[in-house]
Design an enzyme around this catalytic site. Structure first.
Site, PDB file in Angstrom:
ATOM      1  N   ASN A 255      16.191 -19.055 -15.857  1.00 42.79           N
ATOM      2  CA  ASN A 255      15.893 -17.623 -15.704  1.00 42.79           C
ATOM      3  C   ASN A 255      17.117 -16.839 -15.239  1.00 42.79           C
ATOM      4  OD1 ASN A 255      13.203 -17.545 -16.540  1.00 42.79           O
ATOM      5  ND2 ASN A 255      12.419 -18.060 -14.515  1.00 42.79           N
ATOM      6  N   ASP A 264      10.521 -17.542 -20.619  1.00 43.13           N
ATOM      7  CA  ASP A 264       9.212 -17.500 -21.271  1.00 43.13           C
ATOM      8  C   ASP A 264       9.214 -18.326 -22.555  1.00 43.13           C
ATOM      9  OD1 ASP A 264       8.304 -15.867 -19.280  1.00 43.13           O
ATOM     10  OD2 ASP A 264       8.388 -14.013 -20.461  1.00 43.13           O
ATOM     11  N   GLU A 290       6.415 -22.713 -13.364  1.00 37.42           N
ATOM     12  CA  GLU A 290       6.880 -23.733 -14.314  1.00 37.42           C
ATOM     13  C   GLU A 290       6.143 -25.049 -14.109  1.00 37.42           C
ATOM     14  OE1 GLU A 290       9.786 -24.022 -10.791  1.00 37.42           O
ATOM     15  OE2 GLU A 290       8.556 -22.504 -11.763  1.00 37.42           O
TER      16      GLU A 290
END
Length: 375
Positions: A255, A264, A290
């Site tokens: 991220n 995503d 996650e």
């Protein structure tokens, strides 16, 4: 020589005879009216019962069962079926039926039915009264027939098809289709269409409440409920259940380096791998950012560990790009635990699988660790 008053007596006799005949005709006509009224009353009572069950139906199977129960009562000696439009929109599949099974097809092509094409009822009394639908046998033995499309909130849902309707064959000679068979079918279709639309809406809202919007997997709420139910079944049947917890390694780094949209993408691809490696009886859920959890019904710990290893290998071999940039090597760590060896309650199993996952992370990630079996 005729007796005096003979002609008068004869005329009086004839008049009395005509009066008796007229009275008999009136009585017969009255009996017919009483019979028709009683038949109409029974139909309306049955229709109200059917409507009540349809309104109370929680699933499409219950709605179909109601039709199969009350259909023969509404149309005695007729053959009927309800077909639902397939998701592809090109054909219909039989969902409920009654009567002569030999003339009810398992599926119909949408274009074979005039009612489906024209989005309105299609009534055929005989081969000369109109165009036959392609799904009806080319013989008078299957007629009269009625096809009525199921439509609710502007959406085409399916078809009600009726054949060998006696009340249609006894319709007025002027060719009008405003007979009891068609009127009754239209009333049933209205109730059935609304019931099916409501059931689908409830199912959709239910799915929205138990699914993760990003991955399409079940969410934590559903997983908690399902695990408790499965533990109860396993206890009664004396069967094993295994759970596998998975965590994507270094997900925060993905991220931070490539952005949340790239993250995503990783979550969606990992979810696709999970779906490809679970059975219909298993449940795959996203329980955190996650983190994922699998519930494997009737599975010992060694089976769960092997399933986790297969998933780990598939993720390791995955090659992902986001906006033409490689996201690098994606790996995941796994923990596995089983009922009853590692715990007899949901909380105990979660503690065991959390510890196994922590061990996998601590040992270097990208591996599967099973909870230890009791000595």
């Amino acid at each position: 020589m005729a007796k005096p008053g003979g002609d008068q007596a004869y005329n009086d006799g004839q008049s009395a005879k005509l009066q008796i005949q007229a009275s008999e005709e009136q009585v017969l006509g009255l009996l017919d009216e009483i019979y028709e009224f009683e038949q109409f009353r029974r139909e309306q009572l049955t229709l109200r019962k059917l409507c009540s069950y349809l309104k109370s139906a929680l699933t499409t199977l219950e709605a179909h069962a109601a039709l199969e129960c009350f259909g023969p009562q509404l149309w005695p000696e007729a053959t009927g079926a309800v077909y639902l439009l397939h998701a592809t929109g090109d054909h219909l599949e039989r969902a409920a039926s009654w009567g002569d099974a030999s003339i009810n097809r398992q599926s119909l092509a949408r274009q074979d039915c005039w009612a489906m094409r024209r989005m309105q009822p299609h009534c055929i009394r005989d081969t000369g009264s109109g165009l036959l639908c392609g799904h009806i046998a080319q013989s008078s033995g299957t007629l009269p027939s009625i096809c009525v499309p199921l439509i609710a909130q502007g959406q085409l849902l399916g078809l009600l098809h009726l054949q060998r309707l006696k009340n249609v064959s006894n319709a007025s000679q002027d060719g009008s289709s405003a007979d009891l068979g068609l009127a009754l079918a239209a009333a049933v279709v209205e109730d059935l269409s609304l019931a099916l639309a409501n059931i689908r809406m409830r199912e959709y809202l239910r799915e929205q409440s138990i699914r993760d919007s990003l991955t399409g997997l079940f969410n934590r709420r559903y997983m908690d409920e399902y695990l408790i139910q499965e533990l109860g079944r396993a206890q009664r049947a004396k069967r094993q259940i295994s759970i596998v917890e998975m965590d994507i390694d270094h997900f925060k780094r993905i991220n931070d380096t490539f952005g949340h949209s790239a993250g995503d993408t990783v979550l969606k691809e990992v979810s696709s791998i999970l779906r490809a490696h679970v059975r219909d009886s298993d449940v795959a859920s996203r329980i955190g950012g996650e983190e994922f959890l699998l519930i494997l019904a009737e599975s010992p710990l060694r089976f769960a560990a092997q399933r986790a290893e297969d998933i780990r290998g598939a993720i390791h071999e995955m090659s992902l790009e986001y906006e033409d940039v490689s996201l690098g090597q994606i790996t995941a760590s796994f923990g596995a635990a089983a009922y009853p060896d590692n715990g007899r309650t949901a909380d105990a199993l979660f503690r065991a699988v959390d510890e196994a996952l922590y061990s996998a992370k601590h040992a270097g990630r990208n591996r599967v660790v099973s909870a230890p079996l009791p000595a």
